[in-house]
Every structure is written in C-alpha cells, then in structure tokens.
Design a protein around this motif. Sequence first.
Motif, PDB file in Angstrom:
ATOM      1  N   THR A 252      44.452  20.635  42.608  1.00  0.00           N
ATOM      2  CA  THR A 252      44.936  20.781  43.971  1.00  0.00           C
ATOM      3  C   THR A 252      43.946  21.643  44.733  1.00  0.00           C
ATOM      4  OG1 THR A 252      46.604  21.797  45.408  1.00  0.00           O
ATOM      5  CG2 THR A 252      46.545  22.561  43.122  1.00  0.00           C
ATOM      6  N   THR A 253      43.331  21.090  45.747  1.00  0.00           N
ATOM      7  CA  THR A 253      42.290  21.815  46.487  1.00  0.00           C
ATOM      8  C   THR A 253      42.855  23.012  47.233  1.00  0.00           C
ATOM      9  OG1 THR A 253      42.560  20.335  48.388  1.00  0.00           O
ATOM     10  CG2 THR A 253      40.876  19.748  46.760  1.00  0.00           C
ATOM     11  N   ARG A 254      44.181  23.099  47.352  1.00  0.00           N
ATOM     12  CA  ARG A 254      44.775  24.225  48.062  1.00  0.00           C
ATOM     13  C   ARG A 254      44.636  25.533  47.296  1.00  0.00           C
ATOM     14  NH1 ARG A 254      45.871  19.712  48.402  1.00  0.00           N
ATOM     15  NH2 ARG A 254      46.480  18.581  50.263  1.00  0.00           N
ATOM     16  N   ARG A 255      44.459  25.438  45.980  1.00  0.00           N
ATOM     17  CA  ARG A 255      44.273  26.679  45.231  1.00  0.00           C
ATOM     18  C   ARG A 255      43.276  26.580  44.086  1.00  0.00           C
ATOM     19  NH1 ARG A 255      49.790  26.042  42.835  1.00  0.00           N
ATOM     20  NH2 ARG A 255      49.625  25.953  40.570  1.00  0.00           N
ATOM     21  N   ASP A 256      42.672  25.420  43.850  1.00  0.00           N
ATOM     22  CA  ASP A 256      41.573  25.356  42.876  1.00  0.00           C
ATOM     23  C   ASP A 256      40.480  26.340  43.292  1.00  0.00           C
ATOM     24  OD1 ASP A 256      42.849  23.231  41.630  1.00  0.00           O
ATOM     25  OD2 ASP A 256      41.619  21.705  42.607  1.00  0.00           O
ATOM     26  N   THR A 257      39.875  26.995  42.327  1.00  0.00           N
ATOM     27  CA  THR A 257      38.740  27.854  42.649  1.00  0.00           C
ATOM     28  C   THR A 257      37.838  28.000  41.435  1.00  0.00           C
ATOM     29  OG1 THR A 257      38.017  30.036  43.439  1.00  0.00           O
ATOM     30  CG2 THR A 257      40.004  29.989  42.078  1.00  0.00           C
ATOM     31  N   ALA A 258      36.550  27.992  41.676  1.00  0.00           N
ATOM     32  CA  ALA A 258      35.604  28.397  40.646  1.00  0.00           C
ATOM     33  C   ALA A 258      35.650  29.911  40.526  1.00  0.00           C
ATOM     34  CB  ALA A 258      34.196  27.931  41.007  1.00  0.00           C
ATOM     35  N   GLY A 259      35.204  30.405  39.385  1.00  0.00           N
ATOM     36  CA  GLY A 259      35.169  31.851  39.184  1.00  0.00           C
ATOM     37  C   GLY A 259      34.234  32.219  38.058  1.00  0.00           C
ATOM     38  N   PRO A 260      33.790  33.487  38.022  1.00  0.00           N
ATOM     39  CA  PRO A 260      32.819  33.920  37.022  1.00  0.00           C
ATOM     40  C   PRO A 260      33.463  34.290  35.696  1.00  0.00           C
ATOM     41  CG  PRO A 260      33.294  35.720  38.523  1.00  0.00           C
ATOM     42  CD  PRO A 260      34.080  34.539  39.016  1.00  0.00           C
ATOM     43  N   MET A 261      32.726  34.023  34.606  1.00  0.00           N
ATOM     44  CA  MET A 261      33.118  34.427  33.261  1.00  0.00           C
ATOM     45  C   MET A 261      31.911  35.119  32.647  1.00  0.00           C
ATOM     46  SD  MET A 261      35.257  30.955  32.295  1.00  0.00           S
ATOM     47  CE  MET A 261      36.469  31.708  31.218  1.00  0.00           C
ATOM     48  N   ALA A 262      32.131  36.300  32.050  1.00  0.00           N
ATOM     49  CA  ALA A 262      31.013  37.132  31.623  1.00  0.00           C
ATOM     50  C   ALA A 262      31.458  38.074  30.521  1.00  0.00           C
ATOM     51  CB  ALA A 262      30.475  37.944  32.817  1.00  0.00           C
ATOM     52  N   ARG A 263      30.476  38.658  29.840  1.00  0.00           N
ATOM     53  CA  ARG A 263      30.795  39.665  28.837  1.00  0.00           C
ATOM     54  C   ARG A 263      31.012  41.039  29.456  1.00  0.00           C
ATOM     55  NH1 ARG A 263      26.980  36.377  26.702  1.00  0.00           N
ATOM     56  NH2 ARG A 263      25.231  37.716  27.282  1.00  0.00           N
ATOM     57  N   HIS A 264      30.556  41.216  30.691  1.00  0.00           N
ATOM     58  CA  HIS A 264      30.614  42.517  31.346  1.00  0.00           C
ATOM     59  C   HIS A 264      31.093  42.329  32.784  1.00  0.00           C
ATOM     60  CE1 HIS A 264      28.077  43.774  27.953  1.00  0.00           C
ATOM     61  NE2 HIS A 264      27.338  42.710  28.229  1.00  0.00           N
ATOM     62  N   VAL A 265      31.909  43.257  33.260  1.00  0.00           N
ATOM     63  CA  VAL A 265      32.452  43.138  34.611  1.00  0.00           C
ATOM     64  C   VAL A 265      31.343  43.127  35.647  1.00  0.00           C
ATOM     65  CG1 VAL A 265      33.902  44.235  36.362  1.00  0.00           C
ATOM     66  CG2 VAL A 265      34.683  44.151  33.988  1.00  0.00           C
ATOM     67  N   VAL A 266      30.298  43.915  35.447  1.00  0.00           N
ATOM     68  CA  VAL A 266      29.221  43.951  36.436  1.00  0.00           C
ATOM     69  C   VAL A 266      28.596  42.578  36.603  1.00  0.00           C
ATOM     70  CG1 VAL A 266      27.474  44.693  34.747  1.00  0.00           C
ATOM     71  CG2 VAL A 266      27.125  45.145  37.178  1.00  0.00           C
ATOM     72  N   ASP A 267      28.449  41.830  35.501  1.00  0.00           N
ATOM     73  CA  ASP A 267      27.880  40.483  35.600  1.00  0.00           C
ATOM     74  C   ASP A 267      28.823  39.540  36.332  1.00  0.00           C
ATOM     75  OD1 ASP A 267      25.774  41.489  34.198  1.00  0.00           O
ATOM     76  OD2 ASP A 267      25.999  40.196  32.441  1.00  0.00           O
ATOM     77  N   ALA A 268      30.134  39.696  36.096  1.00  0.00           N
ATOM     78  CA  ALA A 268      31.104  38.876  36.830  1.00  0.00           C
ATOM     79  C   ALA A 268      31.024  39.170  38.322  1.00  0.00           C
ATOM     80  CB  ALA A 268      32.517  39.141  36.310  1.00  0.00           C
ATOM     81  N   ALA A 269      30.834  40.426  38.681  1.00  0.00           N
ATOM     82  CA  ALA A 269      30.740  40.795  40.091  1.00  0.00           C
ATOM     83  C   ALA A 269      29.502  40.183  40.741  1.00  0.00           C
ATOM     84  CB  ALA A 269      30.713  42.319  40.233  1.00  0.00           C
ATOM     85  N   ILE A 270      28.389  40.215  40.039  1.00  0.00           N
ATOM     86  CA  ILE A 270      27.150  39.639  40.572  1.00  0.00           C
ATOM     87  C   ILE A 270      27.289  38.137  40.741  1.00  0.00           C
ATOM     88  CG2 ILE A 270      24.723  39.193  40.067  1.00  0.00           C
ATOM     89  CD1 ILE A 270      24.699  41.935  38.610  1.00  0.00           C
ATOM     90  N   LEU A 271      27.788  37.474  39.713  1.00  0.00           N
ATOM     91  CA  LEU A 271      27.947  36.020  39.785  1.00  0.00           C
ATOM     92  C   LEU A 271      28.923  35.632  40.880  1.00  0.00           C
ATOM     93  CD1 LEU A 271      27.260  33.237  38.642  1.00  0.00           C
ATOM     94  CD2 LEU A 271      29.048  33.581  36.920  1.00  0.00           C
ATOM     95  N   MET A 272      29.998  36.383  41.000  1.00  0.00           N
ATOM     96  CA  MET A 272      30.981  36.111  42.053  1.00  0.00           C
ATOM     97  C   MET A 272      30.331  36.193  43.428  1.00  0.00           C
ATOM     98  SD  MET A 272      34.006  35.609  43.326  1.00  0.00           S
ATOM     99  CE  MET A 272      34.683  35.862  44.966  1.00  0.00           C
ATOM    100  N   ALA A 273      29.545  37.226  43.661  1.00  0.00           N
ATOM    101  CA  ALA A 273      28.930  37.409  44.972  1.00  0.00           C
ATOM    102  C   ALA A 273      27.975  36.267  45.300  1.00  0.00           C
ATOM    103  CB  ALA A 273      28.198  38.750  45.023  1.00  0.00           C
TER     104      ALA A 273
END
Length: 506
Positions: A252-273
């Motif tokens: 459902t495009t109303r709430r589907d979203t890509a998102g980051p997966m990482a071993r470290h939160v800092v990497d998830a933050a970078i990928l997200m940005a």
Amino acid sequence: MPTIMFDLRFGQDVSKVTFGSLVCRLTRAGPDPGNGLVELLAADLDRATIPLLAQRMADGELTSADLTRAYLRRIADVDRVLRSVLAVDPTAVQQAEESDLRRAQGQSRGLIDGIPVLLKDNIDTLGLATTAGSRVLSVPPTADAEVVARLRAAGAVVLGKTNMTAWGNFRSPWATSGWSAVGGQTSNPHVLDRTPCGSSSGSAVAVAASLAQVAVGTETNGSIVSPAGHAGVVGLKPTPGRISNAGIVPITTRRDTAGPMARHVVDAAILMAVMAGAQIGSFTPDSLRGKRVGVWRRAGFDGLVASVVDVLHAHGATTVDVDLPYQDQIQAADRPAMLAEFKHDLEEYLRTRPGAPRTMRELIEFNETDPVELALFGQELFHDAEKAPPLTDPTYLGQRRAAIVLARRSIDEVLAAHRLDVIMAPTNGPAWLASGSDPAGPRTALPAAVAGYPSITVPAGFAGPLPIGMSFIGGHGTDEALLRFAAAFEDAARARRAPAYLPTAP
C-alpha cells in the motif's frame, strides 16, 4: 561515549570527520605496503562504521575497491549457507573504482561515496532483476527506483539484491518467512535452522553477517523492524513520505517505506539521510539522562524488558509502564483496507514493468501453473485482494480512516498523558524454526506502521544464542530524535554481537 560528527552534504570534506574513541583494525596484506590490497577480516567489517571507513579512505589507508572486494569475498564464502543475496551487481568493483578516482581528484560526494549497499529485491534497480520474490517478474525494470538514484548520486556502491519473503509477506497469512520462489529459504545467521523473519529477510541477514556495510529494506507492517530484531541489527522504519517509494513494488503506497538496516545506528542515520535527500550537519548520540520512556510490556518478555529498564535507569532515564489502546480495532479496520489498496497499487505498478502481468487475476493464474511459486504456501491474500472494492468505496474509506485515527490516538494519547519522549516494546521473540509456522510474538509494529509514525529497533539482548531487539516508537516526524535516542541506547546497552552460525540450538 564517542561523539560522531558528520556532514551529509554531497561533496563534504570527509577529512574533517571526528571519531572519538572508535577503533577498527584494517590490515594491509603482503610485503609491499603500496600494493593496493587491503585484507579486511570479518571482525574488522563487523565493527567498522561508515564514518570510520570514510576516514580511512580519505587518509589513503583503504580504497573503495578494496572494501567492495572484501564484501564480495564475504558473500562468496558465507552466503552459500545463508542465501541472503540473490544477485551481485557485476559492475560493483567498477563503481568502487570510480569512487576512488573521485576521491583522488578531490571530488568525493560525501560519507557514503564508495560504501557498498545491498538492496531488497522489491526495489527497482537498473541492470538487475527486481522480483519481489516472484518468478513472474523475470524481466528487469527499465529504470532505478528514486531511492536507488539517490544512492548512486551520493556515490554508494550498489553491491546487489537481497532475498525477501515472497510479495512482502502479503500473499498468504501462512507465508514462510524468508522464503521466495526466486531465492529459496534465507537462514538466520545466529542459528542456521531458525527463521530470519520477514519480509526484509535478506537485507537484515546480510548486514548481520557483514556481507555489506548497510542494506535497504522496506516496511508496510514490521518488515524492517522484525527481521532486524531477529538478526540482531538496527532497523529504522521512517515516517512514510520521508523516502520516495516510487519504483518500489507496493503493498500500500499510503504507508510503504524504504528504510535503512545497519549494524550501527550511526550508519542507519547516514543511509537514512542519503535516501531521503536530507542535509544533516551533525549526528550526535543523545543522552538518556532526563528522558521519559513509556514501557509497553508484552506477555512473555518480562526478563528482557526488566534488563532494558535497568539500563535506562542506570543512565538517568525515567520509565513509565503504559498500554497502547485500540490494537484490536486497528487490526480489524486495517486488514480489509490493505487488501483494497494492494490490488489498486500493485496493478498500477505492474503496468510499469515490461513482460509482467497486468492484473491480480493474471498473477493468480501464473502462480497456479508455476511449479515453484506455491510450493510452501498459498495465495489466499491474492484471492481476497482480487475481490476487494475500489478505493472509492465508502466502506473502504471508512476502514482506512478508522485505522489511521485509532493508530495515531493509541500513540499520541500515551505520549501526551505521560509526557514521554518515546515508547518502547520488544521487537521480537526468539526466532522459531524456519520450517515451522510463525508463533505469536510481541507484534509491536502495528500502531506505528498504521499511524505513519517512525519506529526503530536496536539490539537489546539474547534468548540463548538468538538476538532480541527493542523497538522505540516516536511521534509523527520524529525520525532524527528517534535516531539520536537509539544511538544513546545502543551505546548504553552494547548488546549486539556478531553471528555464531550455529547449526541448531535448543
């Protein structure tokens, strides 16, 4: 606690990054220190963060080509038993060499330039198949999804595609998590006969096993946070709309979203940005001191919750027991609304794919004649979606409205009543046997998913050798605050550990 500062504006001078006390051993192989070959051991890759790797590349101690080859060797050596990577991009080393050339010319595009990234196989990727786990989508897409275009523009190395639960776990209520007709069964790297959960199974497993620095998953209802929790990694489900879902196979495009997966939160933050096209001047882990955390206890998880509460208290946070109301009503309204959206949105997407069926009926008929697609489970949800009403139907509109209103109230009312910064709840229970049916778990993804609010899972502990994640849920649009809180919890808990690849466990 290390302070990690970075700037995500493309073209940033990565030599200005500071790392505090972070350390990673990168060993140059061979007697000739100038031979350009860096041996990256599994432990090195497991501990390394994007800022640290960027600094090593800026200092000339590492090249993107070295890093990419190291991950390709890991995939060749390890993924034969995990089956998390469906395909490797044949241009990966060439992409890395182009990144090295940019860096040598002083034209680095930022921290993620030269960093290998894996993509879930429901994300359109030019030159690679995008199957959503189905053999029916055998003809590759004609263009990159917008999120892939952003990653390429930032200089990321597209390493390949990851396996997933067929059709995002939305073909049957009895789907086998981590299985697709295209990639077979993905294994949990901690205990190989256990489920990786789904549907972003391959992305979570590949990150946990250090087969890429980071990976992209997608979520409609738990498909990032659940496999991340089971694999013992970080997974962020952003606020829908922060990252474009153009070119992603929809539920459902109303709430589907890509998102980051990482071993470290800092990497998830970078990928997200980068995926969101954001410009962030700095990312500093928050302090837990003074934070108010709502504890949504789930039956059977008392020990884990108690240990996390102890960590929070030891670092100055206050906890309040809470209960999120309306869960049964949300579920009852949301599921039939999703069926109507799935039929409409998927048929619209299929029209963009050459050689693909155009209707739900054609998909059903393909599966009925294919020798593999229905080998482990059926397509009951496809049949239900085929009969779903159009999106103009008053009953559908009422269901969708009720589900969203109740989901947002369930979070907003609790946050306001107790003046909370976040709500926490267990992400997952211990992984079950991959050949078994999905047991009842904590099922904490629903309210944030339906409300369109961000949630993140962070490794929090183990049940024997099997990792357990803790989810943190924020209010609308609090993605960055949630990431900073998660980084503080990660630093306080220090619960993640590399997989042991045990063949079985009690």
